[in-house]
Design an enzyme around this catalytic site. Structure first.
Site, PDB file in Angstrom:
ATOM      1  N   SER A  63     -32.824   9.544  20.962  1.00  0.00           N
ATOM      2  CA  SER A  63     -33.132   8.370  20.135  1.00  0.00           C
ATOM      3  C   SER A  63     -34.480   8.539  19.456  1.00  0.00           C
ATOM      4  O   SER A  63     -34.770   7.843  18.489  1.00  0.00           O
ATOM      5  CB  SER A  63     -33.233   7.116  20.997  1.00  0.00           C
ATOM      6  N   HIS A  65     -27.237  11.473  16.322  1.00  0.00           N
ATOM      7  CA  HIS A  65     -27.621  10.230  17.001  1.00  0.00           C
ATOM      8  C   HIS A  65     -26.467   9.222  16.902  1.00  0.00           C
ATOM      9  O   HIS A  65     -26.348   8.484  15.923  1.00  0.00           O
ATOM     10  CB  HIS A  65     -28.904   9.697  16.347  1.00  0.00           C
ATOM     11  N   GLU A  81     -26.307   8.982  12.961  1.00  0.00           N
ATOM     12  CA  GLU A  81     -27.486   9.397  12.200  1.00  0.00           C
ATOM     13  C   GLU A  81     -27.652  10.902  12.432  1.00  0.00           C
ATOM     14  O   GLU A  81     -27.796  11.336  13.579  1.00  0.00           O
ATOM     15  CB  GLU A  81     -28.696   8.611  12.747  1.00  0.00           C
ATOM     16  N   ASN A 105     -34.331   3.637  14.432  1.00  0.00           N
ATOM     17  CA  ASN A 105     -35.325   3.027  15.321  1.00  0.00           C
ATOM     18  C   ASN A 105     -36.655   2.742  14.637  1.00  0.00           C
ATOM     19  O   ASN A 105     -37.392   1.861  15.068  1.00  0.00           O
ATOM     20  CB  ASN A 105     -35.533   3.903  16.554  1.00  0.00           C
TER      21      ASN A 105
HETATM   22  N1  LIG Z   1     -28.160   4.073  25.681  1.00  0.00           N
HETATM   23  C1  LIG Z   1     -28.244   3.912  24.371  1.00  0.00           C
HETATM   24  O1  LIG Z   1     -28.033   2.800  23.830  1.00  0.00           O
HETATM   25  C2  LIG Z   1     -28.547   5.097  23.487  1.00  0.00           C
HETATM   26  C3  LIG Z   1     -28.260   5.018  22.116  1.00  0.00           C
HETATM   27  C4  LIG Z   1     -28.473   6.143  21.310  1.00  0.00           C
HETATM   28  C5  LIG Z   1     -29.001   7.309  21.877  1.00  0.00           C
HETATM   29  N2  LIG Z   1     -29.310   7.344  23.206  1.00  0.00           N
HETATM   30  C6  LIG Z   1     -29.830   8.603  23.763  1.00  0.00           C
HETATM   31  O2  LIG Z   1     -28.775   9.241  24.468  1.00  0.00           O
HETATM   32  C7  LIG Z   1     -29.315  10.023  25.541  1.00  0.00           C
HETATM   33  C8  LIG Z   1     -28.652   9.606  26.836  1.00  0.00           C
HETATM   34  O3  LIG Z   1     -28.901   8.245  27.065  1.00  0.00           O
HETATM   35  P1  LIG Z   1     -27.974   7.388  28.057  1.00  0.00           P
HETATM   36  O4  LIG Z   1     -28.284   5.967  27.770  1.00  0.00           O
HETATM   37  O5  LIG Z   1     -26.573   7.887  28.008  1.00  0.00           O
HETATM   38  O6  LIG Z   1     -28.631   7.795  29.476  1.00  0.00           O
HETATM   39  P2  LIG Z   1     -27.976   7.666  30.929  1.00  0.00           P
HETATM   40  O7  LIG Z   1     -29.119   7.521  31.851  1.00  0.00           O
HETATM   41  O8  LIG Z   1     -26.884   6.653  30.946  1.00  0.00           O
HETATM   42  O9  LIG Z   1     -27.291   9.103  31.167  1.00  0.00           O
HETATM   43  C9  LIG Z   1     -28.023  10.291  31.232  1.00  0.00           C
HETATM   44  C10 LIG Z   1     -27.236  11.292  32.054  1.00  0.00           C
HETATM   45  O10 LIG Z   1     -27.892  12.564  31.949  1.00  0.00           O
HETATM   46  C11 LIG Z   1     -27.704  13.223  33.181  1.00  0.00           C
HETATM   47  N3  LIG Z   1     -28.643  14.338  33.302  1.00  0.00           N
HETATM   48  C12 LIG Z   1     -29.965  14.308  33.596  1.00  0.00           C
HETATM   49  N4  LIG Z   1     -30.463  15.553  33.612  1.00  0.00           N
HETATM   50  C13 LIG Z   1     -29.449  16.401  33.322  1.00  0.00           C
HETATM   51  C14 LIG Z   1     -29.335  17.814  33.192  1.00  0.00           C
HETATM   52  N5  LIG Z   1     -30.374  18.615  33.382  1.00  0.00           N
HETATM   53  N6  LIG Z   1     -28.123  18.337  32.899  1.00  0.00           N
HETATM   54  C15 LIG Z   1     -27.047  17.529  32.708  1.00  0.00           C
HETATM   55  N7  LIG Z   1     -27.096  16.178  32.816  1.00  0.00           N
HETATM   56  C16 LIG Z   1     -28.275  15.632  33.108  1.00  0.00           C
HETATM   57  C17 LIG Z   1     -27.910  12.130  34.222  1.00  0.00           C
HETATM   58  O11 LIG Z   1     -27.355  12.501  35.480  1.00  0.00           O
HETATM   59  C18 LIG Z   1     -27.168  10.970  33.562  1.00  0.00           C
HETATM   60  O12 LIG Z   1     -25.817  10.899  33.980  1.00  0.00           O
HETATM   61  C19 LIG Z   1     -30.833   9.797  25.513  1.00  0.00           C
HETATM   62  O13 LIG Z   1     -31.427  10.850  24.795  1.00  0.00           O
HETATM   63  C20 LIG Z   1     -30.963   8.472  24.750  1.00  0.00           C
HETATM   64  O14 LIG Z   1     -32.192   8.349  24.091  1.00  0.00           O
HETATM   65  C21 LIG Z   1     -29.081   6.270  24.036  1.00  0.00           C
END
Ligand SMILES: NC(=O)c1ccc[n+]([C@@H]2O[C@H](COP(=O)([O-])OP(=O)(O)OC[C@H]3O[C@@H](n4cnc5c(N)ncnc54)[C@H](O)[C@@H]3O)[C@@H](O)[C@H]2O)c1
Length: 294
Positions: free
Chosen positions: A118, A139, A151, A189
């Site tokens: 993000s 994104h 994005e 963002n």
């Molecule tokens: N949640 C949102 O609304 C949103 C929206 C757009 C982008 N994002 C981005 O998406 C990404 C993930 O966010 P999320 O909300 O899904 O997080 P989340 O915490 O729900 O999931 C993250 C996952 O990554 C796993 N993980 C951690 N280290 C790891 C590794 N070394 N190898 C493999 N897996 C690993 C964790 O076990 C977890 O299951 C982030 O970069 C976030 O900024 C999130």
């Protein structure tokens, strides 16, 4: 491109795996946690059930989608022979840099490496690989199966060819790609977070209450939900960390996080995920009552 690896099976990763698998790509879903993988698969299955119940897909499509997904707990095994990796692991710079070093080592030389970050610089992520021209931001928006926008972030060295390939594959998923350059907050963002921060500042200054601020934006600007409720849904910790990226990246005080936001995060009031933010979610995920008088 037919074979895709998705790194991270959390909120975004399972949604990304779902849309690729439903569009007939073979997906390797990789997470360090077996529990996260099982939870991710259960979420995908539940979301597919809802689509079946609404007659949007058949039971056969559900079965085919699930059969297109295989799971791995090792990056090295999960990215062998894939054409594209979409990384959606936890938002943490050091973690992502380590993951991309490993992806660069383990994935085939021509594989495109995309990140769903993000806020972290794609150019910085690309700099730890030997293929910066093949590193790009994809994104997706939350919830991935529903939201149309992706994005597409061009890092400083991302090639035109890689950008074009990622635009094409995004359209094949039924999504709408929009390309932007790699500066803090990208576009989504950079515009959204200052608006949420200003809503919090308006509350902090005592100009109006939670319900009043959200109602003005909902009914006056036709926003589907008010900014304070939206901040609760995104997570106040996530909002704070993205504002800090904007503040550090531009060195401009206009992005300074509101002290009320900082305080709430320090107090563990993170929004829906902690049960309380600007609203109280202890009994439901709906924003029904204001959590306290601000
Ligand atoms: N949640 C949102 O609304 C949103 C929206 C757009 C982008 N994002 C981005 O998406 C990404 C993930 O966010 P999320 O909300 O899904 O997080 P989340 O915490 O729900 O999931 C993250 C996952 O990554 C796993 N993980 C951690 N280290 C790891 C590794 N070394 N190898 C493999 N897996 C690993 C964790 O076990 C977890 O299951 C982030 O970069 C976030 O900024 C999130």
């Amino acid at each position: 491109m037919k074979h895709i690896a998705v790194i991270g099976a959390g909120t975004m990763g399972n949604g990304i795996a779902h849309v690729f698998a439903q569009n007939n790509y073979k997906v390797h879903l990789v997470d360090i946690s077996e529990e996260a993988i099982n939870k991710g698969l259960a979420t995908i299955s539940g979301n597919l059930d809802r689509l079946v119940a609404k007659d949007k897909i058949s039971n056969e499509t559900k079965a085919l989608t699930l059969s297109n997904i295989s799971t791995f707990t090792s990056i090295a095994k999960g990215v062998k022979n894939v054409d594209l990796v979409v990384e959606a692991a936890t938002e943490n710079v050091d973690l992502k840099l380590n993951i991309f070093k490993e992806l660069d080592k383990e994935a085939p030389k021509n594989t495109i490496l995309a990140s769903n970050t993000s806020s972290i610089s794609i150019t910085k992520i690309a700099s730890v690989t030997n293929r910066p021209e093949k590193v790009i931001g994809m994104h997706f928006m939350n919830p991935v199966p529903i939201m149309k926008l992706v994005e597409i972030i061009r890092g400083y060295n991302t090639s035109e060819k890689v950008t074009a390939d990622i635009m094409t594959i995004t359209k094949k998923l039924g999504k709408v790609p929009v390309t932007v350059n790699d500066y803090p907050g990208f576009v989504a963002n950079r515009i959204l977070m200052p608006m949420l921060n200003e809503a919090i500042e308006t509350l902090y200054n005592g100009v109006a209450g939670v319900i009043e601020i959200d109602t003005v934006l909902k009914l006056g600007m036709a926003h589907p939900m008010g900014p304070l409720q939206l901040a609760d849904f995104i997570g106040l910790d996530v909002c704070l960390s993205i504002l800090n990226v904007l503040y550090d990246g531009f060195k401009n005080p206009k992005y300074a996080p509101c002290p009320l936001l900082v305080n709430m995060v320090q107090a563990g009031k993170l929004g829906v995920k902690s049960g309380e933010g600007f609203y109280d979610y202890s009994n439901t995920k709906k924003a029904e009552t204001v959590s306290k008088q601000f």
